[in-house]
Design a protein around this motif. Structure first.
Motif, PDB file in Angstrom:
ATOM      1  N   LEU A 102      -8.539   9.359  -3.365  1.00  0.00           N
ATOM      2  CA  LEU A 102      -7.373   8.688  -2.854  1.00  0.00           C
ATOM      3  C   LEU A 102      -7.568   7.807  -1.673  1.00  0.00           C
ATOM      4  N   LEU A 103      -8.370   8.218  -0.549  1.00  0.00           N
ATOM      5  CA  LEU A 103      -8.464   7.458   0.576  1.00  0.00           C
ATOM      6  C   LEU A 103      -9.366   6.251   0.261  1.00  0.00           C
ATOM      7  N   ARG A 104     -10.339   6.462  -0.338  1.00  0.00           N
ATOM      8  CA  ARG A 104     -11.246   5.238  -0.964  1.00  0.00           C
ATOM      9  C   ARG A 104     -10.507   4.510  -1.824  1.00  0.00           C
ATOM     10  N   HIS A 105      -9.474   4.962  -2.573  1.00  0.00           N
ATOM     11  CA  HIS A 105      -8.644   4.043  -3.328  1.00  0.00           C
ATOM     12  C   HIS A 105      -7.879   3.092  -2.478  1.00  0.00           C
ATOM     13  N   THR A 106      -7.078   3.773  -1.548  1.00  0.00           N
ATOM     14  CA  THR A 106      -6.006   3.226  -0.644  1.00  0.00           C
ATOM     15  C   THR A 106      -6.544   2.288   0.541  1.00  0.00           C
ATOM     16  N   PHE A 107      -7.732   2.713   0.994  1.00  0.00           N
ATOM     17  CA  PHE A 107      -8.356   1.851   2.257  1.00  0.00           C
ATOM     18  C   PHE A 107      -9.538   1.390   1.978  1.00  0.00           C
ATOM     19  N   GLY A 108      -9.964   1.345   0.712  1.00  0.00           N
ATOM     20  CA  GLY A 108     -11.011   0.846   0.482  1.00  0.00           C
ATOM     21  C   GLY A 108     -12.441   1.676   0.489  1.00  0.00           C
ATOM     22  N   ALA A 109     -13.323   1.738  -0.438  1.00  0.00           N
ATOM     23  CA  ALA A 109     -14.356   2.669  -0.779  1.00  0.00           C
ATOM     24  C   ALA A 109     -15.316   2.663   0.718  1.00  0.00           C
ATOM     25  N   ASP A 110     -15.563   1.281   1.259  1.00  0.00           N
ATOM     26  CA  ASP A 110     -16.344   1.219   2.456  1.00  0.00           C
ATOM     27  C   ASP A 110     -15.743   1.539   3.501  1.00  0.00           C
ATOM     28  N   HIS A 111     -14.510   1.930   3.684  1.00  0.00           N
ATOM     29  CA  HIS A 111     -13.654   2.411   4.758  1.00  0.00           C
ATOM     30  C   HIS A 111     -13.397   3.744   5.106  1.00  0.00           C
ATOM     31  N   VAL A 112     -14.134   4.747   4.396  1.00  0.00           N
ATOM     32  CA  VAL A 112     -13.893   6.179   4.493  1.00  0.00           C
ATOM     33  C   VAL A 112     -15.033   6.676   4.717  1.00  0.00           C
ATOM     34  N   VAL A 131       0.937   7.805 -10.826  1.00  0.00           N
ATOM     35  CA  VAL A 131      -0.229   8.670 -10.675  1.00  0.00           C
ATOM     36  C   VAL A 131      -0.556   8.419  -8.978  1.00  0.00           C
ATOM     37  N   ILE A 132      -0.753   7.567  -8.762  1.00  0.00           N
ATOM     38  CA  ILE A 132      -1.041   7.049  -7.384  1.00  0.00           C
ATOM     39  C   ILE A 132       0.050   7.733  -6.340  1.00  0.00           C
ATOM     40  N   ALA A 133       1.448   7.591  -6.978  1.00  0.00           N
ATOM     41  CA  ALA A 133       2.423   8.130  -6.094  1.00  0.00           C
ATOM     42  C   ALA A 133       2.293   9.711  -5.878  1.00  0.00           C
ATOM     43  N   ALA A 134       2.190  10.321  -7.072  1.00  0.00           N
ATOM     44  CA  ALA A 134       1.916  11.876  -7.219  1.00  0.00           C
ATOM     45  C   ALA A 134       0.721  12.206  -6.170  1.00  0.00           C
ATOM     46  N   LEU A 135      -0.351  11.533  -6.272  1.00  0.00           N
ATOM     47  CA  LEU A 135      -1.379  12.079  -5.473  1.00  0.00           C
ATOM     48  C   LEU A 135      -1.224  11.877  -3.986  1.00  0.00           C
ATOM     49  N   SER A 136      -0.353  10.642  -3.648  1.00  0.00           N
ATOM     50  CA  SER A 136      -0.061  10.125  -2.313  1.00  0.00           C
ATOM     51  C   SER A 136       0.909  11.204  -1.580  1.00  0.00           C
ATOM     52  N   MET A 189       0.771  -1.121   0.040  1.00  0.00           N
ATOM     53  CA  MET A 189      -0.078   0.071  -0.165  1.00  0.00           C
ATOM     54  C   MET A 189       0.868   1.247   0.102  1.00  0.00           C
ATOM     55  N   THR A 190       0.733   2.370  -0.917  1.00  0.00           N
ATOM     56  CA  THR A 190       1.553   3.321  -0.796  1.00  0.00           C
ATOM     57  C   THR A 190       1.057   4.278   0.453  1.00  0.00           C
ATOM     58  N   THR A 191       2.103   4.903   1.036  1.00  0.00           N
ATOM     59  CA  THR A 191       1.844   5.605   2.150  1.00  0.00           C
ATOM     60  C   THR A 191       1.560   7.010   1.568  1.00  0.00           C
ATOM     61  N   ILE A 192       0.419   7.357   2.081  1.00  0.00           N
ATOM     62  CA  ILE A 192      -0.053   8.944   1.707  1.00  0.00           C
ATOM     63  C   ILE A 192       0.689   9.990   2.773  1.00  0.00           C
ATOM     64  N   LYS A 193       1.204  10.986   2.197  1.00  0.00           N
ATOM     65  CA  LYS A 193       1.841  12.087   2.735  1.00  0.00           C
ATOM     66  C   LYS A 193       0.956  13.279   2.845  1.00  0.00           C
ATOM     67  N   LEU A 194       0.655  13.972   3.795  1.00  0.00           N
ATOM     68  CA  LEU A 194      -0.134  15.091   3.978  1.00  0.00           C
ATOM     69  C   LEU A 194       0.449  16.296   4.696  1.00  0.00           C
ATOM     70  N   HIS A 195       0.594  17.478   4.179  1.00  0.00           N
ATOM     71  CA  HIS A 195       0.877  18.688   4.838  1.00  0.00           C
ATOM     72  C   HIS A 195       0.059  18.905   5.771  1.00  0.00           C
ATOM     73  N   ASN A 196       0.325  18.998   7.160  1.00  0.00           N
ATOM     74  CA  ASN A 196      -0.526  18.890   8.404  1.00  0.00           C
ATOM     75  C   ASN A 196      -0.391  20.439   8.763  1.00  0.00           C
ATOM     76  N   THR A 197      -1.154  21.440   8.724  1.00  0.00           N
ATOM     77  CA  THR A 197      -1.275  22.820   9.161  1.00  0.00           C
ATOM     78  C   THR A 197      -0.529  22.814  10.570  1.00  0.00           C
ATOM     79  N   ARG A 198      -1.310  21.870  11.474  1.00  0.00           N
ATOM     80  CA  ARG A 198      -1.058  21.992  12.842  1.00  0.00           C
ATOM     81  C   ARG A 198       0.520  21.784  13.180  1.00  0.00           C
TER      82      ARG A 198
END
Ligand SMILES: [Zn+2]
Length: 481
Positions: A55-65, A351-356, A1-10
């Motif tokens: 992206l979250l649905r793709h990574t964790f499954g549509a029923d898990h978001v 494409v998944i890597a760019a979005l992640s 599973m690709t690791t998603i990286k997000l910029h956290n404002t906090r």
């Protein structure tokens, strides 16, 4: 599973995204105040968080978001529009007119955002459906010493949370007092204290409460509804960066004080604002328009989405007509390329890597352009197997669809199959031959004008006539030509 990286404002850093529970990844995004059509700037967070949702649905499954976005349907601006309608002679009580206006606006909103290819969130709570929960939360805050009642109002006591207030936006309370246009009121202990509850007049929407008939302040809505639907700790909270202060600071203060054992939102995401042709969009500059305006002018929702995706969400996004024209041409080409193709089971890893990587949508589009070039090369190399080309096209289509582009639902605008442009071009060519003899060019001029009006580019040379769909092409306008 690709690791998603997000910029956290906090934390002001790009972090690996690790959900509290991979079984149920939870996201809350502040929704619109429903008093009028959504302008183009309102649509930006919708598209940004739609990409994240996909992206979250793709990574964790549509029923898990679980994605929650609220409607603020109690607000002075809605009251003002209802009052104006009543004064203009509309029938019904002010409360009924307020509700009518909210319902109407919610319908418009869902239609316009749907046209941009945005999936509907799992939950779309309306503030007016959660008044009891808001009152309970306010009572709890008073009991815990974080809020006080005064003159029919209830205020949050910022001093009770002083050491943390301002952490998200990186300001101290003293800085905020100096910089903000804080409303000074006699019932406030500290000018930074903000309203949790305020009194309502008899005509305006109001609810009975321990502090008299009134209505909630804006900030408490999101705290109460996110708690009800997502719990005291959830994964992602999103919104435009104009909401960071005071709205999001206030949400944090309320939620953390009411539920001290919860984390509230772990990751905060904020999108930058939108400009038009390099300028801030504003009514006074005359460059203010709604999503509906653009759709009415024949700019397809898919084109708007494509233009948005070209800019990273943490950069200001500049809407230009030139970008819209170019996006339309690209999408026409891509739709023609993938006509009759079924998407692959998954998008291309690049494409998944760019979005992640913190939703690098510009990078994902660059990857789609690269794939397109590869497909074109493959097409000209005729000695290569057809299966290979088909596989590339299926991959390309699945990748575009992960971005919410080239979906069957959004493609009607680019559908030129229903009209025979060659036949129209032939008519114009014939009319020209006749006109050369008769010296009467009126029929040629009439046809040319009709084709231009339908959004076609008319190319006439001595070799023949060609009609090319341009920006805003509308096949329906060719009927009866
Ligand atoms: Zn909010």
């Amino acid at each position: 599973m690709t690791t998603i990286k997000l910029h956290n404002t906090r934390t002001r850093t790009k972090e690996d995204f690790v959900p509290i529970s991979a079984d149920n990844v939870r996201m809350y995004v502040c929704g619109p105040t429903v008093y009028d059509r959504a302008h183009l700037g309102n649509a930006r967070p919708v598209v940004v968080f739609d990409v994240l949702y996909r992206l979250l649905r793709h990574t964790f499954g549509a029923d898990h978001v679980t994605y929650v976005r609220n409607f603020t349907d109690v607000d002075d601006k809605i009251n003002a529009t209802a009052l104006a309608r009543q004064q203009a002679g509309a029938e019904g009580t002010l409360e009924q007119l307020v509700q009518e206006r909210s319902n109407e606006t919610i319908g418009w909103y869902l239609h316009d955002m749907g046209a941009l290819g945005a999936l509907e969130p799992n939950e779309m709570p309306r503030a007016t459906q959660y008044i009891a929960q808001m009152i309970a939360m306010i009572e709890d805050l008073i009991a815990k010493g974080h809020a006080y009642a005064a003159e029919g109002h209830v205020l949050f006591a910022v001093d009770s949370w002083k050491e943390h207030y301002g952490e998200l936006s990186g300001r101290s309370v003293d800085d905020m007092i100096a910089g903000a246009r804080v409303e000074v009121a006699p019932y406030k202990k500290n000018p930074m204290d903000f309203v949790l509850w305020k009194p309502s007049t008899e005509e305006l929407p109001g609810w009975d409460s321990p502090w008299g008939r009134g209505r909630p302040g804006w900030h408490i809505e999101c705290s109460a509804m996110s708690y009800e639907l997502l719990g005291e700790s959830f994964d992602i909270h999103g919104g435009g960066n104009d909401l960071m202060f005071p709205h999001h600071e206030n949400e944090i203060a309320q939620s953390k004080c009411a539920h001290p054992h919860g984390e509230f939102a772990k990751v905060w995401l904020h999108n930058e604002m939108l400009q038009v042709e390099g300028k801030k969009m504003s009514k006074s500059l005359g460059n203010f328009f709604t999503v509906h305006d653009l759709l009415e002018q024949g700019v397809p929702g898919e084109v708007i989405r494509f233009v948005f995706l070209q800019t990273h969400y943490r950069k200001p996004m500049d809407w230009t007509e030139k970008k819209a024209r170019e996006a339309e041409a690209t999408l026409r080409k891509w739709r023609a390329l993938t006509s009759g193709i079924e998407p692959a089971a998954s998008a291309a890893p690049a494409v998944i890597a760019a979005l992640s990587d913190d939703l690098n949508t510009a990078g994902a589009l660059a990857e789609l352009h690269r794939m397109e070039r590869q497909i074109t090369r493959q097409k000209t190399a005729s000695n290569e197997p057809v299966d290979l080309l088909r596989g590339l096209l299926q991959n390309f289509l699945a990748s575009a669809q992960l971005l919410g582009l080239l979906t069957p639902k959004m493609g009607e605008w680019a559908d030129t199959d229903s009209v025979d442009l060659t036949a129209h071009a032939g008519r114009l060519a014939d009319a020209r031959v006749i006109a050369m003899q008769s010296k009467d060019f009126s029929e040629v001029d009439r046809l040319k004008a009709a084709y231009l009006a339908a959004g076609l580019e008319v190319r006439m040379s001595k070799d023949g006539v060609e009609l090319v769909p341009g920006a805003g092409f509308d096949a329906a306008k060719l009927e009866g030509v």
